[in-house]
Design an enzyme around this catalytic site. Structure first.
Site, PDB file in Angstrom:
ATOM      1  N   ARG A   1      -7.673   8.087  -3.965  1.00  0.00           N
ATOM      2  CA  ARG A   1      -7.322   6.689  -4.150  1.00  0.00           C
ATOM      3  C   ARG A   1      -8.519   5.964  -4.757  1.00  0.00           C
ATOM      4  NH1 ARG A   1      -4.938   2.019  -1.551  1.00  0.00           N
ATOM      5  NH2 ARG A   1      -5.879   0.260  -2.652  1.00  0.00           N
TER       6      ARG A   1
ATOM      7  N   ARG B   1      -1.824   3.484  -7.811  1.00  0.00           N
ATOM      8  CA  ARG B   1      -2.679   4.316  -6.977  1.00  0.00           C
ATOM      9  C   ARG B   1      -1.917   5.527  -6.475  1.00  0.00           C
ATOM     10  NH1 ARG B   1      -2.738  -0.328  -3.687  1.00  0.00           N
ATOM     11  NH2 ARG B   1      -3.655  -1.214  -5.566  1.00  0.00           N
TER      12      ARG B   1
ATOM     13  N   ASP C   1      -1.203   4.503  -0.830  1.00  0.00           N
ATOM     14  CA  ASP C   1      -1.555   3.352   0.003  1.00  0.00           C
ATOM     15  C   ASP C   1      -1.180   3.712   1.435  1.00  0.00           C
ATOM     16  OD1 ASP C   1      -2.724   1.133  -1.159  1.00  0.00           O
ATOM     17  OD2 ASP C   1      -0.840   0.314  -1.885  1.00  0.00           O
TER      18      ASP C   1
ATOM     19  N   ASP D   1      -1.168   1.571   4.793  1.00  0.00           N
ATOM     20  CA  ASP D   1      -1.393   0.239   5.346  1.00  0.00           C
ATOM     21  C   ASP D   1      -0.826   0.129   6.760  1.00  0.00           C
ATOM     22  OD1 ASP D   1      -2.660  -0.859   3.103  1.00  0.00           O
ATOM     23  OD2 ASP D   1      -0.750  -1.394   2.172  1.00  0.00           O
TER      24      ASP D   1
END
Length: 203
Positions: free
Chosen positions: A119, A128, A131, A133
């Protein structure tokens, strides 16, 4: 935690867990004593997107003190915050985990997995490989700039709310309300369910 694949090569998705974290969760790992429920959003727009999402799920499952309990369907979505058609589309999913890790350690683990998949953080809202999160952690509400909980934009993102609703129709986003109501408010435009694709729950 498995550190090597079957052919003897180092597995890049498995990153070392700090010794202090290992000590903290070692006893809890076998029973997940007093675990907390966390919701994690995954997204990928580069490379083999489905394989990358599955790799991130498997790497999270390999984390001491963490177990993946639910995996959502896959959605294909337009990139957030950029002009339509200017970037490749995302595959998105949401997982629910039970974990003995504190939020800060869960954040570190997610960032280590992002780094393992190369990343790059050169552009805000840029494409990207992955992710990872943290959307919500138990009922924690925190304005810590390092890790704001719940995620400050989760309530307005259909690519988070739709897959989360799929695996927990009664879910609530702390401080914002029921996920079903939040999803109804933002709508599903630009969020396409991919029934032809599937992510597996780690065994």
């Amino acid at each position: 935690m498995t550190a090597f694949s079957t052919d003897g090569q180092s597995d890049p998705t498995v990153q070392p867990v700090p010794a202090s974290v290992v000590e903290q969760v070692d006893a809890a790992d076998s029973t997940l004593s007093n675990p907390k429920r966390a919701v994690i959003s995954l997204g990928s727009s580069l490379g083999n997107r489905l394989e990358t999402l599955q790799g991130a799920i498997d790497a999270l499952e390999d984390t001491p003190g963490l177990r993946v309990k639910a995996v959502s369907p896959v959605y294909e979505t337009e990139p957030w915050g950029v002009a339509p058609g200017s970037q490749p589309s995302y595959f998105n999913a949401v997982i629910v985990v039970k974990t003995a890790l504190p939020p800060s350690s869960l954040l570190e683990r997610g960032q280590a997995i992002e780094e393992a998949f190369d990343r790059v953080r050169e552009e805000r809202w840029g494409p990207r490989t992955i992710d990872v999160d943290i959307v919500a952690y138990a009922d924690v509400v925190s304005d810590d700039p390092v890790l704001t909980l719940p995620h400050p934009r989760a309530h307005e993102r259909a690519f988070v709310l739709a897959p989360w609703h799929d695996i927990d129709a009664d879910a609530e986003l702390p401080g914002a309300g029921p996920v079903a109501e939040l999803l109804a408010g933002v709508g599903r435009d630009g969020v396409l369910p991919r029934a032809d694709l599937e992510l597996r729950l780690p065994e």
